[in-house]
Design a protein around this motif. Sequence first.
Motif, PDB file in Angstrom:
ATOM      1  N   GLU A   1       0.829  -1.206   0.000  1.00 44.94           N
ATOM      2  CA  GLU A   1       0.000   0.000   0.000  1.00 44.94           C
ATOM      3  C   GLU A   1       0.863   1.256   0.000  1.00 44.94           C
ATOM      4  OE1 GLU A   1      -3.336   2.245   2.838  1.00 44.94           O
ATOM      5  OE2 GLU A   1      -2.611   0.229   3.353  1.00 44.94           O
ATOM      6  N   SER A   2       2.032   1.174   0.621  1.00 44.98           N
ATOM      7  CA  SER A   2       2.914   2.344   0.724  1.00 44.98           C
ATOM      8  C   SER A   2       3.753   2.577  -0.518  1.00 44.98           C
ATOM      9  CB  SER A   2       3.849   2.179   1.927  1.00 44.98           C
ATOM     10  OG  SER A   2       4.857   1.205   1.660  1.00 44.98           O
ATOM     11  N   TYR A   3       3.830   1.594  -1.399  1.00 46.09           N
ATOM     12  CA  TYR A   3       4.821   1.607  -2.478  1.00 46.09           C
ATOM     13  C   TYR A   3       4.712   2.811  -3.407  1.00 46.09           C
ATOM     14  CZ  TYR A   3       7.313   0.322  -6.737  1.00 46.09           C
ATOM     15  OH  TYR A   3       8.129   0.331  -7.832  1.00 46.09           O
ATOM     16  N   GLY A   4       3.550   3.068  -3.979  1.00 44.61           N
ATOM     17  CA  GLY A   4       3.404   4.124  -4.975  1.00 44.61           C
ATOM     18  C   GLY A   4       3.745   5.491  -4.423  1.00 44.61           C
ATOM     19  N   ASP A   5       3.187   5.835  -3.251  1.00 43.91           N
ATOM     20  CA  ASP A   5       3.452   7.143  -2.654  1.00 43.91           C
ATOM     21  C   ASP A   5       4.927   7.284  -2.272  1.00 43.91           C
ATOM     22  OD1 ASP A   5       0.779   7.727  -2.910  1.00 43.91           O
ATOM     23  OD2 ASP A   5       0.292   7.372  -0.794  1.00 43.91           O
ATOM     24  N   THR A   6       5.502   6.195  -1.734  1.00 50.35           N
ATOM     25  CA  THR A   6       6.907   6.247  -1.332  1.00 50.35           C
ATOM     26  C   THR A   6       7.811   6.468  -2.541  1.00 50.35           C
ATOM     27  OG1 THR A   6       6.463   4.749   0.515  1.00 50.35           O
ATOM     28  CG2 THR A   6       8.762   5.005  -0.143  1.00 50.35           C
ATOM     29  N   LEU A   7       7.493   5.817  -3.654  1.00 47.49           N
ATOM     30  CA  LEU A   7       8.282   5.982  -4.860  1.00 47.49           C
ATOM     31  C   LEU A   7       8.269   7.442  -5.329  1.00 47.49           C
ATOM     32  CD1 LEU A   7       9.949   4.133  -6.709  1.00 47.49           C
ATOM     33  CD2 LEU A   7       7.936   3.975  -8.208  1.00 47.49           C
ATOM     34  N   GLU A   8       7.126   8.090  -5.231  1.00 44.87           N
ATOM     35  CA  GLU A   8       7.045   9.502  -5.623  1.00 44.87           C
ATOM     36  C   GLU A   8       7.969  10.362  -4.767  1.00 44.87           C
ATOM     37  OE1 GLU A   8       3.287  11.437  -6.049  1.00 44.87           O
ATOM     38  OE2 GLU A   8       2.323   9.683  -6.933  1.00 44.87           O
ATOM     39  N   VAL A   9       7.967  10.137  -3.459  1.00 45.51           N
ATOM     40  CA  VAL A   9       8.822  10.924  -2.565  1.00 45.51           C
ATOM     41  C   VAL A   9      10.295  10.616  -2.835  1.00 45.51           C
ATOM     42  CG1 VAL A   9       9.354  11.496  -0.171  1.00 45.51           C
ATOM     43  CG2 VAL A   9       7.009  10.939  -0.822  1.00 45.51           C
ATOM     44  N   MET A  10      10.637   9.334  -3.036  1.00 48.14           N
ATOM     45  CA  MET A  10      12.022   8.952  -3.323  1.00 48.14           C
ATOM     46  C   MET A  10      12.562   9.695  -4.535  1.00 48.14           C
ATOM     47  SD  MET A  10      11.684   4.834  -2.739  1.00 48.14           S
ATOM     48  CE  MET A  10      12.867   4.544  -4.045  1.00 48.14           C
ATOM     49  N   ARG A  11      11.726   9.853  -5.564  1.00 49.13           N
ATOM     50  CA  ARG A  11      12.190  10.462  -6.815  1.00 49.13           C
ATOM     51  C   ARG A  11      12.451  11.952  -6.698  1.00 49.13           C
ATOM     52  NH1 ARG A  11       8.123   6.873 -10.706  1.00 49.13           N
ATOM     53  NH2 ARG A  11       9.575   5.109 -10.960  1.00 49.13           N
ATOM     54  N   THR A  12      12.019  12.562  -5.612  1.00 45.41           N
ATOM     55  CA  THR A  12      12.370  13.966  -5.375  1.00 45.41           C
ATOM     56  C   THR A  12      13.795  14.111  -4.866  1.00 45.41           C
ATOM     57  OG1 THR A  12      11.666  14.037  -3.042  1.00 45.41           O
ATOM     58  CG2 THR A  12       9.972  14.430  -4.724  1.00 45.41           C
ATOM     59  N   LEU A  13      14.390  12.995  -4.392  1.00 44.02           N
ATOM     60  CA  LEU A  13      15.721  13.004  -3.765  1.00 44.02           C
ATOM     61  C   LEU A  13      15.752  13.868  -2.506  1.00 44.02           C
ATOM     62  CD1 LEU A  13      18.070  13.222  -6.901  1.00 44.02           C
ATOM     63  CD2 LEU A  13      17.172  11.183  -5.757  1.00 44.02           C
ATOM     64  N   LEU A  14      14.586  14.099  -1.899  1.00 45.67           N
ATOM     65  CA  LEU A  14      14.494  14.922  -0.692  1.00 45.67           C
ATOM     66  C   LEU A  14      13.954  14.070   0.453  1.00 45.67           C
ATOM     67  CD1 LEU A  14      12.917  18.129  -2.275  1.00 45.67           C
ATOM     68  CD2 LEU A  14      15.316  17.770  -1.650  1.00 45.67           C
ATOM     69  N   PRO A  15      14.830  13.490   1.260  1.00 42.36           N
ATOM     70  CA  PRO A  15      14.361  12.630   2.349  1.00 42.36           C
ATOM     71  C   PRO A  15      13.569  13.405   3.392  1.00 42.36           C
ATOM     72  CG  PRO A  15      16.727  13.011   2.517  1.00 42.36           C
ATOM     73  CD  PRO A  15      16.299  13.603   1.218  1.00 42.36           C
ATOM     74  N   SER A  16      12.544  12.763   3.916  1.00 43.72           N
ATOM     75  CA  SER A  16      11.784  13.374   5.014  1.00 43.72           C
ATOM     76  C   SER A  16      12.546  13.257   6.328  1.00 43.72           C
ATOM     77  CB  SER A  16      10.416  12.698   5.146  1.00 43.72           C
ATOM     78  OG  SER A  16      10.564  11.303   5.409  1.00 43.72           O
ATOM     79  N   HIS A  17      13.346  12.187   6.475  1.00 44.43           N
ATOM     80  CA  HIS A  17      14.114  11.932   7.682  1.00 44.43           C
ATOM     81  C   HIS A  17      15.498  11.420   7.298  1.00 44.43           C
ATOM     82  CE1 HIS A  17       9.885  11.589   8.882  1.00 44.43           C
ATOM     83  NE2 HIS A  17      10.255  11.862  10.125  1.00 44.43           N
ATOM     84  N   ILE A  18      16.503  11.804   8.067  1.00 41.41           N
ATOM     85  CA  ILE A  18      17.852  11.246   7.938  1.00 41.41           C
ATOM     86  C   ILE A  18      18.267  10.868   9.351  1.00 41.41           C
ATOM     87  CG2 ILE A  18      20.237  11.651   7.207  1.00 41.41           C
ATOM     88  CD1 ILE A  18      19.094  13.863   5.347  1.00 41.41           C
ATOM     89  N   VAL A  19      18.361   9.570   9.621  1.00 39.92           N
ATOM     90  CA  VAL A  19      18.456   9.108  11.007  1.00 39.92           C
ATOM     91  C   VAL A  19      19.592   8.111  11.165  1.00 39.92           C
ATOM     92  CG1 VAL A  19      15.984   9.459  11.396  1.00 39.92           C
ATOM     93  CG2 VAL A  19      16.804   7.225  10.624  1.00 39.92           C
ATOM     94  N   PHE A  20      20.007   7.935  12.410  1.00 43.13           N
ATOM     95  CA  PHE A  20      20.948   6.888  12.772  1.00 43.13           C
ATOM     96  C   PHE A  20      20.160   5.685  13.293  1.00 43.13           C
ATOM     97  CE2 PHE A  20      24.392  10.236  13.990  1.00 43.13           C
ATOM     98  CZ  PHE A  20      24.644  10.460  12.653  1.00 43.13           C
ATOM     99  N   ASN A  21      20.488   4.517  12.782  1.00 40.95           N
ATOM    100  CA  ASN A  21      19.948   3.247  13.286  1.00 40.95           C
ATOM    101  C   ASN A  21      18.418   3.212  13.319  1.00 40.95           C
ATOM    102  OD1 ASN A  21      22.654   2.785  13.515  1.00 40.95           O
ATOM    103  ND2 ASN A  21      22.590   2.041  15.613  1.00 40.95           N
ATOM    104  N   GLY A  22      17.827   3.780  12.258  1.00 41.70           N
ATOM    105  CA  GLY A  22      16.437   3.510  11.978  1.00 41.70           C
ATOM    106  C   GLY A  22      15.391   4.417  12.563  1.00 41.70           C
ATOM    107  N   LYS A  23      15.756   5.353  13.453  1.00 44.27           N
ATOM    108  CA  LYS A  23      14.724   6.208  14.026  1.00 44.27           C
ATOM    109  C   LYS A  23      15.342   7.458  14.633  1.00 44.27           C
ATOM    110  CE  LYS A  23      12.808   4.979  17.943  1.00 44.27           C
ATOM    111  NZ  LYS A  23      12.116   4.214  19.020  1.00 44.27           N
ATOM    112  N   VAL A  24      14.545   8.490  14.744  1.00 44.38           N
ATOM    113  CA  VAL A  24      14.965   9.715  15.418  1.00 44.38           C
ATOM    114  C   VAL A  24      15.241   9.381  16.888  1.00 44.38           C
ATOM    115  CG1 VAL A  24      14.266  12.036  16.110  1.00 44.38           C
ATOM    116  CG2 VAL A  24      13.617  11.157  13.846  1.00 44.38           C
TER     117      VAL A  24
END
Length: 362
Positions: free
Chosen positions: A220-243
């Motif tokens: 269910e997450s795939y299509g929307d996630t792909l759109e965000v990935m293609r912007t090359l603008l991450p919503s989060h940049i984290v160490f070891n998987g989480k803020v």
Amino acid sequence: MKNFRLGILATSMSLLWAGGAMAATPVDQLERIQPKLLPPPFVMEHDQVAKGEPKVVEFTLTIEEKKVVIDEDNDTTLQAMTFNGTLPGPTMVVHEGDYVELTLINPTESVLEHNIDFHAATGALGGASLTTIQPGEEVVLRFKADRPGTFIYHCAPEGMVPWHVVSGMSGTIMVLPRDGLKDGQGNPLTYDKVYTIGEMDLYIPTDEDGEYKDYDTLMESYGDTLEVMRTLLPSHIVFNGKVGALSGDGALKANVGDNVLFIHSSANRDTRPHLIGGHGDYVWETGKFNNAPEVDLETWFIRGGSAGAALYKFKQPGVYAYVNHNLIEAFEKGASGHVVVEGDWDDDLMKQVSAPGPIKSK
């Protein structure tokens, strides 16, 4: 004449052994070990200097597709794909000349095919073409660890590599020289503690109100996630998987006098680790131990798709911030953590000469 020929043969054999051209024992006769992998930031128990002949080191990674919380304060979730359930996957440690024998398991409850690409391996897309498995399958791959260093491993299914990587499917393998780490003059270097830090860029879609979306299933997450990935603008940049994974109760621990090895990986984006209040005494930016380490670095550079290593001896107690020194990514996106160090303060290294107070007129 017979003795002469035997002498020549013995000399030739010695030269082959000395040059490393002949294995002492066939691989199927080598000792096998099954070390226990640990969840990051911890690293499995291992010898810093190899003992005896090369070994076959057996590991098992089980793929787990699951929803994870990446920001507890904002209840933000990611439909993740993982090795052994952690982001990043566990750090494996072997020695140069050892054989890595990995059992990769894709449980029946998975919905996607998966595989593994070892940057430390030689041939067949790092093992990816030999390890592609469907849900309900497992596969065993063996490769020789023939060069020392820290290396990325990640999932790499055809046509879907970026999605799997930025959804959590990466980790690190460290191949130590058989005689241990060395400085630029060949002197031995050792560490008292070792931690692994996997920096991850995550791409969480938002709704029309700018709120992060939550999905019930991976697909269910795939299509929307792909759109965000293609912007090359991450919503989060984290160490070891989480803020906040490496702060509070998750902060790394050390004592004054400890030599701590930090293994820092980034499977997708470049990053710039920095230890606020400390340094990189010895830094292998590219992670390759055949190269002499740089010394006394303030900030170092880890290329996307690689892992590096930095060794530092803590000299003062306190809370040290370990950050990506793109400070926007550290403080606004989440790429920061802490090292809590216990011990006695050294006034010679730093001292508050006078406390804050009113400005004295001249």
